[in-house]
Design a protein around this motif. Structure first.
Motif, PDB file in Angstrom:
ATOM      1  N   SER A 243       0.843   6.464  -0.245  1.00  0.00           N
ATOM      2  CA  SER A 243       1.229   7.667   0.025  1.00  0.00           C
ATOM      3  C   SER A 243       2.476   8.237  -0.533  1.00  0.00           C
ATOM      4  CB  SER A 243       1.613   7.549   1.643  1.00  0.00           C
ATOM      5  OG  SER A 243       0.729   6.882   2.446  1.00  0.00           O
ATOM      6  N   ASN A 244       3.165   7.328  -1.253  1.00  0.00           N
ATOM      7  CA  ASN A 244       4.553   7.827  -1.784  1.00  0.00           C
ATOM      8  C   ASN A 244       3.837   8.655  -3.091  1.00  0.00           C
ATOM      9  OD1 ASN A 244       6.778   7.918  -2.851  1.00  0.00           O
ATOM     10  ND2 ASN A 244       7.119   6.078  -3.543  1.00  0.00           N
ATOM     11  N   LEU A 245       3.256   8.165  -3.774  1.00  0.00           N
ATOM     12  CA  LEU A 245       2.660   8.968  -5.175  1.00  0.00           C
ATOM     13  C   LEU A 245       1.991  10.174  -4.677  1.00  0.00           C
ATOM     14  CD1 LEU A 245       2.126   6.074  -7.546  1.00  0.00           C
ATOM     15  CD2 LEU A 245       3.980   7.487  -7.042  1.00  0.00           C
ATOM     16  N   THR A 246       1.358  10.349  -3.665  1.00  0.00           N
ATOM     17  CA  THR A 246       0.353  11.348  -3.339  1.00  0.00           C
ATOM     18  C   THR A 246       0.833  12.444  -2.285  1.00  0.00           C
ATOM     19  OG1 THR A 246      -0.970  10.231  -1.524  1.00  0.00           O
ATOM     20  CG2 THR A 246      -1.760   9.717  -4.093  1.00  0.00           C
TER      21      THR A 246
ATOM     22  N   TYR B 234      10.567   2.652   6.670  1.00  0.00           N
ATOM     23  CA  TYR B 234      11.885   3.414   6.912  1.00  0.00           C
ATOM     24  C   TYR B 234      12.058   4.204   5.582  1.00  0.00           C
ATOM     25  CZ  TYR B 234      12.315   0.777  11.164  1.00  0.00           C
ATOM     26  OH  TYR B 234      12.140   0.147  12.240  1.00  0.00           O
ATOM     27  N   ARG B 235      12.181   3.578   4.404  1.00  0.00           N
ATOM     28  CA  ARG B 235      12.577   4.180   3.084  1.00  0.00           C
ATOM     29  C   ARG B 235      11.640   5.462   2.849  1.00  0.00           C
ATOM     30  NH1 ARG B 235      13.554  -1.436  -0.069  1.00  0.00           N
ATOM     31  NH2 ARG B 235      15.775  -1.922   0.909  1.00  0.00           N
ATOM     32  N   HIS B 236      10.245   5.256   2.995  1.00  0.00           N
ATOM     33  CA  HIS B 236       9.289   6.270   2.993  1.00  0.00           C
ATOM     34  C   HIS B 236       9.643   7.389   3.570  1.00  0.00           C
ATOM     35  CE1 HIS B 236       5.299   8.077   2.611  1.00  0.00           C
ATOM     36  NE2 HIS B 236       5.384   8.441   3.696  1.00  0.00           N
ATOM     37  N   HIS B 237       9.908   7.342   4.830  1.00  0.00           N
ATOM     38  CA  HIS B 237      10.428   8.585   5.687  1.00  0.00           C
ATOM     39  C   HIS B 237      11.747   9.395   5.113  1.00  0.00           C
ATOM     40  CE1 HIS B 237       7.018   9.423   8.359  1.00  0.00           C
ATOM     41  NE2 HIS B 237       6.983   8.081   8.291  1.00  0.00           N
ATOM     42  N   PHE B 238      12.660   8.432   4.967  1.00  0.00           N
ATOM     43  CA  PHE B 238      14.006   8.805   4.381  1.00  0.00           C
ATOM     44  C   PHE B 238      14.094   9.831   3.386  1.00  0.00           C
ATOM     45  CE2 PHE B 238      18.316   8.538   2.543  1.00  0.00           C
ATOM     46  CZ  PHE B 238      18.845   9.052   3.602  1.00  0.00           C
ATOM     47  N   VAL B 239      13.134   9.308   2.357  1.00  0.00           N
ATOM     48  CA  VAL B 239      13.147  10.343   1.236  1.00  0.00           C
ATOM     49  C   VAL B 239      12.487  11.382   1.232  1.00  0.00           C
ATOM     50  CG1 VAL B 239      13.616   8.328  -0.373  1.00  0.00           C
ATOM     51  CG2 VAL B 239      11.360   8.986   0.028  1.00  0.00           C
ATOM     52  N   ARG B 240      11.881  11.780   2.322  1.00  0.00           N
ATOM     53  CA  ARG B 240      11.449  13.056   2.277  1.00  0.00           C
ATOM     54  C   ARG B 240      11.564  14.010   3.524  1.00  0.00           C
ATOM     55  NH1 ARG B 240       6.070  11.377   1.108  1.00  0.00           N
ATOM     56  NH2 ARG B 240       7.352   9.580   0.507  1.00  0.00           N
TER      57      ARG B 240
ATOM     58  N   VAL C 267      18.932   4.299  -1.774  1.00  0.00           N
ATOM     59  CA  VAL C 267      17.616   3.990  -1.396  1.00  0.00           C
ATOM     60  C   VAL C 267      16.838   3.743  -2.577  1.00  0.00           C
ATOM     61  CG1 VAL C 267      15.385   4.678  -0.120  1.00  0.00           C
ATOM     62  CG2 VAL C 267      17.800   4.794   0.961  1.00  0.00           C
ATOM     63  N   PHE C 268      16.717   4.855  -3.707  1.00  0.00           N
ATOM     64  CA  PHE C 268      16.188   4.709  -4.925  1.00  0.00           C
ATOM     65  C   PHE C 268      16.374   3.757  -5.768  1.00  0.00           C
ATOM     66  CE2 PHE C 268      15.431   5.668  -9.455  1.00  0.00           C
ATOM     67  CZ  PHE C 268      14.028   6.187  -9.161  1.00  0.00           C
ATOM     68  N   LYS C 269      17.719   3.191  -5.773  1.00  0.00           N
ATOM     69  CA  LYS C 269      18.115   1.854  -6.273  1.00  0.00           C
ATOM     70  C   LYS C 269      17.791   0.520  -5.689  1.00  0.00           C
ATOM     71  CE  LYS C 269      22.485   3.715  -8.314  1.00  0.00           C
ATOM     72  NZ  LYS C 269      22.198   3.363 -10.032  1.00  0.00           N
ATOM     73  N   ALA C 270      17.661   0.767  -4.167  1.00  0.00           N
ATOM     74  CA  ALA C 270      17.411  -0.396  -3.301  1.00  0.00           C
ATOM     75  C   ALA C 270      15.729  -0.742  -3.587  1.00  0.00           C
ATOM     76  CB  ALA C 270      17.287   0.014  -1.820  1.00  0.00           C
ATOM     77  N   GLU C 271      15.184   0.373  -3.918  1.00  0.00           N
ATOM     78  CA  GLU C 271      13.651   0.124  -4.216  1.00  0.00           C
ATOM     79  C   GLU C 271      13.403  -0.430  -5.674  1.00  0.00           C
ATOM     80  OE1 GLU C 271      11.649   0.607  -1.321  1.00  0.00           O
ATOM     81  OE2 GLU C 271      10.453   1.366  -2.477  1.00  0.00           O
ATOM     82  N   SER C 272      14.285  -0.153  -6.438  1.00  0.00           N
ATOM     83  CA  SER C 272      14.074  -0.533  -7.904  1.00  0.00           C
ATOM     84  C   SER C 272      14.980  -1.765  -8.361  1.00  0.00           C
ATOM     85  CB  SER C 272      14.116   0.729  -8.955  1.00  0.00           C
ATOM     86  OG  SER C 272      15.147   1.383  -8.626  1.00  0.00           O
TER      87      SER C 272
ATOM     88  N   PRO D 166       8.928  12.938  -2.488  1.00  0.00           N
ATOM     89  CA  PRO D 166       7.700  12.562  -2.659  1.00  0.00           C
ATOM     90  C   PRO D 166       6.975  13.082  -3.898  1.00  0.00           C
ATOM     91  CG  PRO D 166       7.723  13.906  -0.916  1.00  0.00           C
ATOM     92  CD  PRO D 166       9.442  13.797  -1.248  1.00  0.00           C
ATOM     93  N   CYS D 167       7.442  12.662  -4.812  1.00  0.00           N
ATOM     94  CA  CYS D 167       6.889  13.427  -6.292  1.00  0.00           C
ATOM     95  C   CYS D 167       6.878  12.471  -7.146  1.00  0.00           C
ATOM     96  CB  CYS D 167       8.123  14.346  -6.630  1.00  0.00           C
ATOM     97  SG  CYS D 167       9.449  13.649  -7.138  1.00  0.00           S
ATOM     98  N   VAL D 168       5.754  12.665  -8.371  1.00  0.00           N
ATOM     99  CA  VAL D 168       5.799  11.984  -9.421  1.00  0.00           C
ATOM    100  C   VAL D 168       6.162  12.751 -10.664  1.00  0.00           C
ATOM    101  CG1 VAL D 168       3.985  10.308  -8.794  1.00  0.00           C
ATOM    102  CG2 VAL D 168       3.355  12.564  -9.510  1.00  0.00           C
ATOM    103  N   SER D 169       6.562  12.080 -11.683  1.00  0.00           N
ATOM    104  CA  SER D 169       6.809  13.062 -12.934  1.00  0.00           C
ATOM    105  C   SER D 169       5.612  13.534 -13.502  1.00  0.00           C
ATOM    106  CB  SER D 169       7.645  12.112 -13.838  1.00  0.00           C
ATOM    107  OG  SER D 169       7.813  12.630 -14.981  1.00  0.00           O
TER     108      SER D 169
ATOM    109  N   MET E  12       0.995  -1.167  -0.128  1.00  0.00           N
ATOM    110  CA  MET E  12      -0.156  -0.099   0.071  1.00  0.00           C
ATOM    111  C   MET E  12       0.785   1.194  -0.119  1.00  0.00           C
ATOM    112  SD  MET E  12      -3.493  -0.801   2.477  1.00  0.00           S
ATOM    113  CE  MET E  12      -2.385  -1.077   3.907  1.00  0.00           C
ATOM    114  N   LYS E  13       2.241   1.150   0.411  1.00  0.00           N
ATOM    115  CA  LYS E  13       3.027   2.457   0.374  1.00  0.00           C
ATOM    116  C   LYS E  13       3.007   3.233  -0.726  1.00  0.00           C
ATOM    117  CE  LYS E  13       7.128   0.506  -1.866  1.00  0.00           C
ATOM    118  NZ  LYS E  13       8.087  -0.255  -1.736  1.00  0.00           N
ATOM    119  N   CYS E  14       2.624   2.741  -1.958  1.00  0.00           N
ATOM    120  CA  CYS E  14       2.412   3.716  -3.262  1.00  0.00           C
ATOM    121  C   CYS E  14       1.488   4.604  -2.945  1.00  0.00           C
ATOM    122  CB  CYS E  14       2.382   2.981  -4.498  1.00  0.00           C
ATOM    123  SG  CYS E  14       0.928   1.869  -4.272  1.00  0.00           S
TER     124      CYS E  14
ATOM    125  N   GLY F 200      17.224   9.149 -10.360  1.00  0.00           N
ATOM    126  CA  GLY F 200      15.971   9.276  -9.857  1.00  0.00           C
ATOM    127  C   GLY F 200      15.096   9.439 -10.695  1.00  0.00           C
ATOM    128  N   VAL F 201      13.837  10.180 -10.512  1.00  0.00           N
ATOM    129  CA  VAL F 201      12.264  10.129 -11.435  1.00  0.00           C
ATOM    130  C   VAL F 201      12.989  11.362 -12.433  1.00  0.00           C
ATOM    131  CG1 VAL F 201      10.324  10.727 -11.593  1.00  0.00           C
ATOM    132  CG2 VAL F 201      10.937   9.528  -9.455  1.00  0.00           C
ATOM    133  N   GLY F 202      13.339  10.841 -13.650  1.00  0.00           N
ATOM    134  CA  GLY F 202      13.824  11.711 -14.544  1.00  0.00           C
ATOM    135  C   GLY F 202      13.156  12.110 -15.772  1.00  0.00           C
TER     136      GLY F 202
END
Ligand SMILES: *[C@@H]1O[C@H](CO)[C@@H](O)[C@H](O)[C@H]1NC(C)=O
Ligand SMILES: *[C@@H]1O[C@H](CO)[C@@H](O)[C@H](O)[C@H]1NC(C)=O
Ligand SMILES: *[C@@H]1O[C@H](CO)[C@@H](O)[C@H](O)[C@H]1NC(C)=O
Ligand SMILES: [Zn+2]
Length: 740
Positions: free
Chosen positions: A365-368, A578-584, A532-537, A423-426, A361-363, A440-442
């Motif tokens: 919150s992540n995407l919004t 943990y990752r959710h909080h780290f990237v914001r 962390v971005f790499k770890a997620e993907s 916490p952003c989307v392209s 479900m994390k997406c 990252g998100v490029g």
């Protein structure tokens, strides 16, 4: 400006910017040799009590593919009333309203102290803020009771004209009609069948009725909102809603032995999102999900209801044995994308002892841009106080939350933007400043940030594109402009513009200057976010190998062992959390996450920071460890004995009492401000909770080398992780053997 330290601090205070390098290498080749890319951490809504917003529109460069905002770095010809864009060199005339400008009468945006400026661009009819509570009723009595009280309390924190709504769910989903007179109704949905957005709108009465030969059409949002009884102003319904919350019961369906309760989280969320989509698209809104366990039926289910089948672990995931993972993730991603398109953010408050499906479900919150808060129970101060902090107010008495943001980045020609992590989307906006080289998100120069707080911090990565044989003219400067449009919590539309510039330097002749401009703290966080971005993907070992290659020149031992990259000992939900909080988080908080802080309190002097190492654990010390998510107070062996014997109660040991109190006071200060509130652990030598400290300190002495080292002080750590020494030796070998 005397030192870089001051320069860096001033830029952070003023512009919310920290750059990896404060002098930029003037060619692509030199830039790639520096390992850490030209990059920055940017906090778009950094609080600036000293920065009153101006009440007019920004002036834009007239070149169609530029549209940079007039700023203090632009050359101005006051007599001809012309300004030259510092990004594309276009000469622009000022709009008529600027006819009166002169050297001594300049608009704010030309003054150097307004390198960051905020414009209020729309003061029209305010859109209300919307809060839609989505409450799981499959909970223990104690949790539900505590949650109800928190929700009731929160109503008093909302602005009177905010709209509220309530959806409750268990096996079935109920959406409650809120009214101030008569009996309130609720609509009931089954939790097993996927519903199309149109079906939801039809069932909620948000459609024009079908006429003969014509299908029903959705009402225009404005009409739908006006006729919708599910979202009402707090001031009109707060008494009734308080009662309604007070009367909420646990889900009435019996749960047989050996089964989990049936929890229809997926459908409940799709109804919430469908409702907002039909009534308030592009309006600031929060869907707040409060859940006490994993979704167990219908679309979005994470685990079945048989208790004998445990929820997926990392092991299951690696063995491709997590049956619902892909389908559930896909389902929630689709919902998240719909919410993101409309600028609605989704918060998840998950309180349970076992996993609740955050990984899937994390997406949402992540995407919004929503919050995720994870706790053991709703009846804990961790949840209660964190939830209260969501509604905290700024120095103007306004909410520290903003909605529907977009961030646009413009660069001068020598630079292009490679991507953002946060916490952003392209928004997939192509343009002359977009680099092909993604980090990252490029592939875009605009990102959507559905919800922001003053702490929300993005990492942005750039590529120097200037060729080696095309030197930048002496004294040339590179510039970046950040344009953030958003809905303020008071519902005004605002635009925040930050324009920064740094000097170019030739890496061959000026390498010392470039080195001294290096911001180690910012770089640590920027590289960690990439990790962390790499770890997620990507796969775990590949990420660690990548990091080790970077580490040869940039030291990040603690990050390597952190829960952001290591999933060992953490559930999939915890890693996601943990990752959710780290990237914001902002720079200071991020650094604490990477390298927890350890303070020592003893009779031998004032409290002092000590090495995060097992040799710091001594019998006559109290340690306070701050890992961001946990605050641990650890009493050394002797201290613990004295405390047990009650010395602190005796008048002659007043100083011991004070020593015990000091870390408590310091911890209190942290507990009062952090979001989310950390878990608080008070433990001592030999205590079972001491593992929280022992798992974090560097294993300089492990069961493998304890005897060899033969030290008397410090505590041995049982771990198979490598110690700093072994790690460094390994790195040295790698450094000389690799061509990197
Ligand atoms: C919540 O926890 C407190 C302290 O542990 C306890 O006194 C209280 O009764 C609990 N609340 C409920 C509703 O059970
Ligand atoms: C709402 O409150 C009013 C007055 O306080 C009361 O008359 C009415 O019955 C309440 N409605 C519900 C649904 O509780
Ligand atoms: C958040 O979403 C982005 C995609 O927009 C993804 O790349 C990133 O890994 C996610 N981060 C976290 C912490 O979930
Ligand atoms: Zn321009």
């Amino acid at each position: 400006m005397s030192t870089y330290q001051e320069f860096i601090q001033q830029n952070e205070d003023c512009d919310g910017i920290r750059c990896s390098w404060n002098l930029w290498p003037s060619s692509r080749l030199e830039a790639t040799r520096l390992v850490v890319p030209v990059s920055c951490l940017y906090t778009p809504l950094k609080e600036r009590p000293d920065l009153p917003p101006v009440q007019y529109e920004p002036v834009l460069c007239s070149r169609a593919n530029c549209k940079a905002v007039l700023n203090p770095l632009c050359q101005v010809d006051f007599r001809a009333k012309i300004w030259a864009c510092n990004f594309c060199f276009q000469r622009n005339s000022f709009p008529p309203s600027y006819a009166g400008i002169s050297e001594v009468n300049q608009p704010a945006e030309l003054m150097p102290q307004f390198s960051t400026i905020e414009y209020i661009v729309q003061r029209g009819p305010p859109n209300p803020l919307i809060f839609l509570y989505v409450v799981d009723t499959c909970q223990e009595e104690e949790d539900l009771q505590a949650l109800k009280e928190s929700l009731q309390m929160s109503l008093s924190l909302l602005p009177p004209n905010a709209l509220v709504g309530l959806i409750t769910f268990g096996r079935m989903i109920q959406i409650h009609e809120l009214s101030c007179e008569g009996m309130a109704k609720s609509f009931v949905f089954r939790g097993t069948k996927e519903l199309m957005p149109k079906q939801i709108q039809e069932m909620l009465g948000l459609m024009k009725p079908a006429t003969s030969g014509q299908q029903g059409k959705p009402l225009a949002p404005h009409d739908a909102a006006a006729s919708c009884r599910f979202l009402q102003p707090v001031q009109a319904v707060d008494m009734n809603l308080t009662d309604l919350l007070g009367e909420l019961q646990r889900d009435p369906w019996p749960v047989p032995q050996g089964k989990r309760p049936l929890r229809s989280t997926g459908i409940a969320l799709s109804i919430a999102i469908g409702l907002l989509e039909g009534t308030f698209p592009n309006t600031g809104a929060r869907v707040m999900l409060f859940t006490g366990g994993p979704p167990t039926q219908g679309p979005g289910m994470v685990v079945g209801d048989e208790l004998k089948t445990p929820i997926r672990s990392w092991h299951d995931i690696q063995k491709d044995n997590a049956h619902h993972l892909k389908k559930a993730t896909k389902y929630y991603e689709a919902l998240a994308n719909r919410a993101a398109v409309n600028g609605h953010s989704i918060d998840i408050y998950a309180c349970a002892l076992d996993q609740t499906g955050l990984l899937e479900m994390k997406c949402l919150s992540n995407l919004t841009g929503g919050h995720i808060v994870m706790g053991d129970s709703f009846n804990t101060s961790l949840f209660k106080q964190t939830f209260q902090r969501v509604f905290s107010k700024d120095y103007n008495g306004e909410f520290r939350m903003a909605f529907g943001g977009t961030l646009e980045v413009k660069t001068s020609r020598e630079l292009k933007v490679s991507g953002a992590i946060g916490p952003c989307v392209s928004l997939n906006t192509k343009g002359p400043c977009v680099s092909d080289n993604e980090m990252g998100v490029g592939g875009t120069c605009q990102w959507k940030i559905c919800s922001l707080t003053p702490a929300t911090t993005l990492a942005l990565y750039f590529e120097v594109v200037n060729q080696h044989n095309a030197p930048v003219p002496q004294g040339g400067r590179g510039a970046i402009q950040f344009v953030t449009q958003y809905q303020h919590s008071n519902t005004q539309r605002r635009i925040r513009v930050t324009t920064i510039a740094r000097n170019w330097a030739d890496a061959q002749s000026q390498i010392q200057h470039i080195e001294s401009s290096f911001d180690q703290e910012a770089s640590t966080v920027l590289m960690a976010r990439l990790g962390v971005f790499k770890a997620e993907s990507e796969e775990g070992p590949d990420v660690l190998r990548w990091l080790d290659r970077q580490l040869i020149r940039l030291f990040m031992f603690h990050l390597r062992r952190s829960p952001f990259l290591q999933v060992f000992n953490n559930s999939p939900d915890e890693s996601s959390y943990y990752r959710h909080h780290f990237v914001r988080q902002d720079l200071t908080q991020s650094l604490i996450m990477i390298q927890p802080i350890l303070y020592s309190y003893s009779f031998y002097g004032p409290p002092e920071p000590v090495l995060l190492d097992s040799s710091s654990i001594l019998p006559d010390r109290i340690l306070l460890m701050d890992t961001f998510f946990q605050l641990v107070i650890y009493h050394g062996e002797t201290i613990a004995q004295w405390r047990k014997s009650g010395y602190q109660e005796m008048a002659e040991y007043e100083n011991f009492k004070q020593l015990l109190q000091a870390p408590l006071d310091d911890a209190q200060e942290i507990l009062q401000t952090r979001f989310p509130m950390p878990r608080y652990i008070d433990t001592e030598y030999g205590g079972s909770q001491a593992r929280f400290l022992l798992s974090k300190v560097n294993p300089s002495q492990t069961h493998n080398n304890l005897y060899a080292w033969g030290q008397e002080s410090g505590a041995p750590i049982l771990t198979d992780d490598v110690s700093l020494q072994v790690f460094m030796d390994h790195l040295k070998k790698l450094a000389v053997s690799s061509s990197a």
